[in-house]
Design an enzyme around this catalytic site. Sequence first.
Site, PDB file in Angstrom:
ATOM      1  N   LYS A  54       0.840  -1.205   0.000  1.00 56.38           N
ATOM      2  CA  LYS A  54       0.000   0.000   0.000  1.00 56.38           C
ATOM      3  C   LYS A  54       0.879   1.261   0.000  1.00 56.38           C
ATOM      4  O   LYS A  54       0.546   2.251  -0.655  1.00 56.38           O
ATOM      5  CB  LYS A  54      -0.939  -0.008   1.211  1.00 56.38           C
ATOM      6  CG  LYS A  54      -2.074  -1.024   1.055  1.00 56.38           C
ATOM      7  CD  LYS A  54      -2.880  -1.140   2.340  1.00 56.38           C
ATOM      8  CE  LYS A  54      -3.735  -2.396   2.347  1.00 56.38           C
ATOM      9  NZ  LYS A  54      -4.275  -2.719   3.674  1.00 56.38           N
ATOM     10  N   GLN A  98      -4.746  -2.157   9.712  1.00 56.94           N
ATOM     11  CA  GLN A  98      -4.418  -3.460   9.120  1.00 56.94           C
ATOM     12  C   GLN A  98      -5.005  -4.585   9.978  1.00 56.94           C
ATOM     13  O   GLN A  98      -4.713  -4.685  11.164  1.00 56.94           O
ATOM     14  CB  GLN A  98      -2.890  -3.586   8.997  1.00 56.94           C
ATOM     15  CG  GLN A  98      -2.423  -4.764   8.191  1.00 56.94           C
ATOM     16  CD  GLN A  98      -2.938  -4.756   6.750  1.00 56.94           C
ATOM     17  OE1 GLN A  98      -2.859  -3.745   6.054  1.00 56.94           O
ATOM     18  NE2 GLN A  98      -3.488  -5.882   6.312  1.00 56.94           N
ATOM     19  N   ASP A 121     -11.433   2.037   3.683  1.00 52.65           N
ATOM     20  CA  ASP A 121     -11.706   0.610   3.483  1.00 52.65           C
ATOM     21  C   ASP A 121     -13.207   0.376   3.268  1.00 52.65           C
ATOM     22  O   ASP A 121     -13.613  -0.703   2.843  1.00 52.65           O
ATOM     23  CB  ASP A 121     -11.269  -0.196   4.721  1.00 52.65           C
ATOM     24  CG  ASP A 121      -9.873  -0.784   4.551  1.00 52.65           C
ATOM     25  OD1 ASP A 121      -9.456  -0.995   3.399  1.00 52.65           O
ATOM     26  OD2 ASP A 121      -9.210  -1.037   5.575  1.00 52.65           O
TER      27      ASP A 121
END
Length: 284
Positions: A54, A98, A121
Site C-alpha cells: 500500500k 491493518q 476501506d
Amino acid sequence: MSATILDGNAIASEIKSRIRATVSERVAAGGRKPGLAMVLVGQDPASELYVKLKQRDCEEVGFKSVVVRLPVETPQPRVVSVLDELNDDPTIDGILVQLPLPTHIDSNEVIERVAPDKDVDGLHPYNMGRLAARKPLLRSCTPKGVMTLLRHTGVELRGLDATIIGASNDVGRPMTLELLLAGCTVTTAHKFTRNTRGHVERADIVISATGKPGLVKGSWIREGSIVIDVGITRQPDGRLLGDIEFDEAVKRAAWITPVPGGVGPMTRASMLENALFASEVLHA
Ligand code: NAD
C-alpha cells in the site's frame, strides 16, 4: 469457447495512472497531496507485506503516506487514541487499520472508531448503511473493485441473475448491496446454504468469496456467464488458489478473473480511489 480474462493488474494500473494525473495536476496548482495513514499493530509478516504494497501504491500515485507501527501488546485505549489523533489530522484523508488485530483488541470497536469520512476501506457501519440505503459514499474496496471489473465487460448488468458465495462483512454482504444497486437479482449463498450448486448453475454472474479452493466446480458454471473469483488461499508450496476450478470454468464462462491478478489488484486500486474521493469531496 474460452472466456476473456479480466486482467485486474492492467485495469488497476489504468486506474492508478488516472489518479496520479489528477494528483499531480492538483499539486501543480498549489493543492495538497491526499494523505493516507496505515496503522499496524504487531509484526504479522502478511500484514507487513500488505502495508508495504500500500505504501508503494501511495508513492506511485503521489499520495502522502504514514505508517503508525505499534507493538503487539499495545492496549486497546492506546490504539483508539492513535485513531483519534489521525481522525483530527487535516492532512490525513484515509485511515487503514491493518487486520487482523491481536486477539486482545476488539476489531469492531477499532473499525468504528475511524471517522466515517476517513474510512477508505469502506467497512464502517455508517458507510455500509449508506450503501444499503442506496446513497453510497466510501464503498467497501473489494466489492467496489469487482463492480469496476464487471463494468469493464461492457455487459448491461441490470436484470441479470447474480450469485455470490460468501456473506462476510468485508466482501459478500457489501457485494450483495452493490449488485442490487446495479439492478441485478441477487442470491447470497453461505455455509448454511443447501444447494449452492443450483444457485451457481442458473447465474449470469458468479462471484465467489469463501477462501475454499475448488468449492465451485467448473462444471457448475453456466455457458456465457461472468465469473469473478475473490478467494485467495496460499498453498504450502506458496501458490495462490482461488475458490473456483479455473481450468474447467474458463471453457464455459464468457469472462473470468484469474487468481492471482484478478480481484486482488482491484481492491488496492479501489482503496486509492476512495482516498482520492475523500480528499476531493469529503475534505474539500
Ligand atoms: P470469511 O471467512 O469472513 O467469509 C467466508 C464466507 O464463505 C462466509 O460467509 C461463509 O459462510 C462462506 N462459506 C464458507 N464455506 C462455504 C460453503 N461450503 N458454501 C458456501 N459458502 C461458504 O472470508 P472473507 O474475508 O469474506 O474472504 C473470503 C476469501 O476472499 C478469502 O480467501 C480471502 O483471502 C479472500 N479475499 C480476497 C480479497 C481480494 O482482494 N482478492 C479481499 C478480501 C478477501
